[in-house]
Design a protein around this motif. Structure first.
Motif, mmCIF file in Angstrom:
data_model
loop_
_atom_site.group_PDB
_atom_site.id
_atom_site.type_symbol
_atom_site.label_atom_id
_atom_site.label_comp_id
_atom_site.label_asym_id
_atom_site.label_seq_id
_atom_site.Cartn_x
_atom_site.Cartn_y
_atom_site.Cartn_z
ATOM 1 N N ALA B 133 0.841 -1.271 0.254
ATOM 2 C CA ALA B 133 0.051 -0.212 0.016
ATOM 3 C C ALA B 133 0.956 1.368 0.484
ATOM 4 N N LEU B 134 2.309 1.693 0.966
ATOM 5 C CA LEU B 134 3.042 2.096 0.993
ATOM 6 C C LEU B 134 3.687 2.845 -0.475
ATOM 7 N N LEU B 135 3.718 1.682 -1.348
ATOM 8 C CA LEU B 135 4.876 1.736 -2.735
ATOM 9 C C LEU B 135 3.684 1.868 -3.600
ATOM 10 N N LYS B 136 2.349 1.286 -3.777
ATOM 11 C CA LYS B 136 0.984 2.225 -4.261
ATOM 12 C C LYS B 136 0.855 3.417 -4.369
ATOM 13 N N SER B 137 1.242 4.115 -2.795
ATOM 14 C CA SER B 137 1.363 5.443 -2.550
ATOM 15 C C SER B 137 2.217 6.496 -2.617
ATOM 16 N N GLY B 138 3.191 6.062 -3.678
ATOM 17 C CA GLY B 138 4.381 6.545 -3.516
ATOM 18 C C GLY B 138 5.714 6.704 -3.153
ATOM 19 N N ASP B 143 16.772 0.804 -2.769
ATOM 20 C CA ASP B 143 18.030 0.833 -2.302
ATOM 21 C C ASP B 143 17.511 0.222 -0.657
ATOM 22 N N SER B 144 16.363 0.300 -0.568
ATOM 23 C CA SER B 144 16.001 0.068 0.271
ATOM 24 C C SER B 144 16.208 -1.598 0.943
ATOM 25 N N ARG B 145 17.081 -2.052 2.464
ATOM 26 C CA ARG B 145 16.624 -2.996 2.863
ATOM 27 C C ARG B 145 15.060 -3.531 3.199
ATOM 28 N N VAL B 146 14.759 -4.945 2.827
ATOM 29 C CA VAL B 146 13.331 -5.350 3.227
ATOM 30 C C VAL B 146 13.264 -6.896 3.790
ATOM 31 N N VAL B 147 12.588 -7.272 4.197
ATOM 32 C CA VAL B 147 12.893 -8.070 4.915
ATOM 33 C C VAL B 147 11.035 -8.240 4.441
ATOM 34 N N ILE B 148 10.898 -9.594 4.272
ATOM 35 C CA ILE B 148 9.113 -9.818 3.970
ATOM 36 C C ILE B 148 9.444 -11.192 4.929
ATOM 37 N N ALA B 149 8.284 -11.372 5.150
ATOM 38 C CA ALA B 149 8.005 -12.487 6.367
ATOM 39 C C ALA B 149 5.884 -12.879 6.796
ATOM 40 N N ALA B 159 6.985 -9.381 -3.196
ATOM 41 C CA ALA B 159 7.958 -9.262 -3.634
ATOM 42 C C ALA B 159 8.959 -8.917 -4.624
ATOM 43 N N ALA B 160 7.590 -9.346 -5.731
ATOM 44 C CA ALA B 160 8.352 -8.650 -7.198
ATOM 45 C C ALA B 160 8.446 -6.988 -7.417
ATOM 46 N N SER B 161 6.976 -6.828 -6.389
ATOM 47 C CA SER B 161 7.102 -5.499 -6.812
ATOM 48 C C SER B 161 7.809 -4.534 -5.736
ATOM 49 N N LEU B 162 8.400 -5.001 -4.831
ATOM 50 C CA LEU B 162 9.584 -3.910 -4.411
ATOM 51 C C LEU B 162 11.407 -3.936 -5.353
ATOM 52 N N ALA B 163 11.397 -5.621 -5.948
ATOM 53 C CA ALA B 163 12.151 -6.055 -6.645
ATOM 54 C C ALA B 163 12.232 -5.008 -7.752
ATOM 55 N N LYS B 164 11.150 -4.930 -8.281
ATOM 56 C CA LYS B 164 11.036 -4.058 -9.693
ATOM 57 C C LYS B 164 10.991 -2.559 -8.720
ATOM 58 N N ALA B 165 10.706 -2.039 -7.950
ATOM 59 C CA ALA B 165 11.059 -0.425 -7.302
ATOM 60 C C ALA B 165 12.415 -0.564 -7.030
ATOM 61 N N GLY B 166 12.916 -1.563 -7.181
ATOM 62 C CA GLY B 166 14.629 -1.663 -6.760
ATOM 63 C C GLY B 166 14.621 -1.253 -5.017
ATOM 64 N N ALA B 167 14.269 -1.854 -4.942
ATOM 65 C CA ALA B 167 14.265 -2.585 -4.006
ATOM 66 C C ALA B 167 15.138 -3.481 -3.239
ATOM 67 N N LYS B 200 5.874 -16.856 -12.858
ATOM 68 C CA LYS B 200 6.299 -15.484 -12.993
ATOM 69 C C LYS B 200 6.927 -14.440 -12.339
ATOM 70 N N LEU B 201 5.735 -14.365 -11.006
ATOM 71 C CA LEU B 201 5.961 -13.333 -10.137
ATOM 72 C C LEU B 201 7.281 -13.916 -9.209
ATOM 73 N N ARG B 202 7.648 -15.311 -8.861
ATOM 74 C CA ARG B 202 8.390 -15.819 -8.325
ATOM 75 C C ARG B 202 9.932 -15.678 -8.895
#
Lengths: 81, 439
Positions: B133-138, B143-149, B159-167, B200-202
């Protein structure tokens, strides 16, 4: 995407148009939206209006969920420093 | 003054895929419809967007079709109270007014289930859908380090959106075990389109290590998260990060349904095959009737929109799609069921009610929900138990609490004025909670 100006604790700040207020504040480096009863910082958890951690004062109205509001030119935002 | 002329045919509460489909189907059938959503735009969570964003064709079509004058749309608006299924009190961005309707469709969606753990209140700890939601809101995550759990299919598009946005997605963790995941995956084999999409997402998040049997044990940091201690199988590992996107699946939002007196089933609003609830003239559609994804939500919305408009025969194709979606929802629920270790994470110092700062040490596990609330103020804060109530149903087996208005923050004066205008004999003061949703 162009910018717009919001006023945060009396200080005009430039933020991108079309973002949520919660995102705009985070992008400004504000990572504490409110303080808990022991003074520890809180910030958005759910980002969709359920958790109420993102609440700030907007244009004099308290308890506004900033994740549910888009930035608007001249919006006045107050939150604890 | 006669209010009959102002009565709408249908109000739809919630503008995600289900609500949009319902409003669209009813408008198509000639109904006068008002759609209400508390967000600034329609689309709900999955179709959250800013102007210029690219959405799936079905989303663009529905969002484009549900606009004035065909359908009245009130965004930034929340239902705060309901006198009956036909009389809603709505806060339209500060202006509180009564809305009268013949029929009501609830499309209130789902929220993430957050189970408390040490450090979960640190800034930077958000939901899996939350970071989306935060990504989609701008939000910028370059380069931010993100852990998805998290758990379930949602972790993959995120995960796909974050990777595409450069995380820098350091880890994608699933709390379920390998067997549970294989069982769920086997169920997808029957639906090649879904399976292809999943593959595809994987691949989009291929650079990030994936583990099942993985969950956060502790978030570390002082003013914001600096690292997360993850349990991965038998071992613990500390991973530095700027964001921890974690939740324990999705749960239906049933508050308005409960206030109206709708029966619940398995934590969701109970509905029949035409999406009727147990309250006359009230239907419910989409995730609030059971989490099963946006395709099922659209189908259910269309069924209820047609039914509310008085359509006698619902097309068989819609019913078949609905049944398939419910079966998928049941498989999803099995996969995402929180494992016991998520409950065991809680320590005496762990905050359970975030709004009122109630720690686990203050809570007797033997108490009922009502006792916990009366003795500690658990659930009496701003979110009115939305987060902690759900957590405590898992942690302490609390029963679902009685829902009290207001359902969203609102001004008492405006709310009271609205109620007193409805009943001229009632003095204009703060109302007590209603004993019955219908007069």
């Amino acid at each position: 995407m162009s910018d717009t100006t919001i006023v945060v604790n009396g200080v005009p700040r430039r933020v991108p148009e079309g973002v949520s207020l919660a995102v705009a504040l985070w992008r400004l480096g504000i990572h504490s939206f409110r303080r808990d009863s022991t003074g520890r910082p809180r910030a958005p958890l759910c980002a969709m209006g359920s958790c109420h951690e993102c609440r700030v004062v907007i244009d004099g109205h308290a308890d506004q969920r900033s994740c549910l509001v888009e930035v608007r030119e001249g919006m006045k935002v107050e939150l604890p420093t | 003054m006669s209010t009959a002329a102002r009565r709408l045919d249908l109000v739809v509460v919630g503008g995600g895929p289900a609500g949009l489909a319902a409003a669209n189907a009813a408008a198509q059938a000639g109904q006068q419809v008002l759609l209400i959503d508390q967000a600034p735009r329609t689309g709900g969570q999955i179709w959250r967007h800013r102007p210029g964003d690219v959405l799936p064709a079905s989303a663009t079509r529905l969002i484009g079709a549900v606009v004035p004058p065909r359908v009245s749309v009130a965004t930034g608006a929340a239902v705060v109270d309901a006198i009956s299924a036909h009389e809603l009190i709505v806060d339209f961005g500060g202006r509180i007014a009564m809305v009268e309707t013949s029929s009501l469709i609830l499309a209130t969606g789902a929220m993430e289930l957050f189970l408390p753990f040490p450090g979960w209140t640190l800034p930077g700890v958000v939901g899996v859908g939350g970071i989306q939601a935060l990504l989609k809101s701008g939000l910028s995550v370059a380069d931010s380090r993100v852990v998805i759990a998290g758990t379930g299919p949602l972790i993959w598009p995120v995960a796909a959106s974050l990777a595409k946005a450069g995380a820098d997605v350091r880890l994608v963790g699933e709390q379920a075990g390998r067997m549970e995941l294989l069982r769920f995956g086997a169920g997808l084999l029957a639906k090649p389109v879904t399976l292809a999409h999943a593959v595809k997402l994987r691949f989009a998040a291929l650079g990030s290590p994936f583990h099942c049997n993985a969950w956060p044990v502790r978030a570390n940091g002082s003013d914001r998260i600096e690292s997360v201690t993850m349990q991965i199988g038998e071992h613990q590992r500390e991973i530095e990060c700027d964001w921890l996107a974690t939740a324990a699946g999705l749960i239906p939002r049933t508050e308005l349904g409960q206030l109206l007196g709708c029966e619940l089933s398995g934590g969701a609003i109970a509905v029949d095959s035409n999406q009727r609830t147990t309250v006359e003239d009230v239907w419910a559609v989409g995730e609030c009737t059971g989490v099963s994804g946006d395709h099922g939500a659209r189908v259910e919305g269309a069924i209820a929109g047609l039914a509310a408009a008085g359509t006698r025969k619902i097309p068989g194709g819609l019913m078949r799609a609905r049944n398939a979606s419910r079966r998928f929802g049941a498989r999803l629920e099995r996969l995402c069921r929180p494992r016991s270790e998520l409950v065991d994470r809680v320590t005496p110092a762990t905050v359970v009610c975030r709004c009122e700062d109630v720690h686990a040490a203050a809570l007797d596990p033997a108490w009922s929900a009502r006792q916990a609330r009366l003795y500690t103020r658990l659930g009496m804060g701003s979110c009115q138990g939305a987060v902690c109530g759900a957590a405590c149903r898992t942690l302490y087996h609390h029963e679902a609490s009685r829902v009290r208005p207001p359902l969203a923050p609102t001004q008492v004066g405006g709310w009271a004025d609205c109620l007193s205008r409805h009943d001229p004999d009632q003095p204009s003061e703060a109302p007590s909670s209603h004993e019955s949703p219908t007069d």
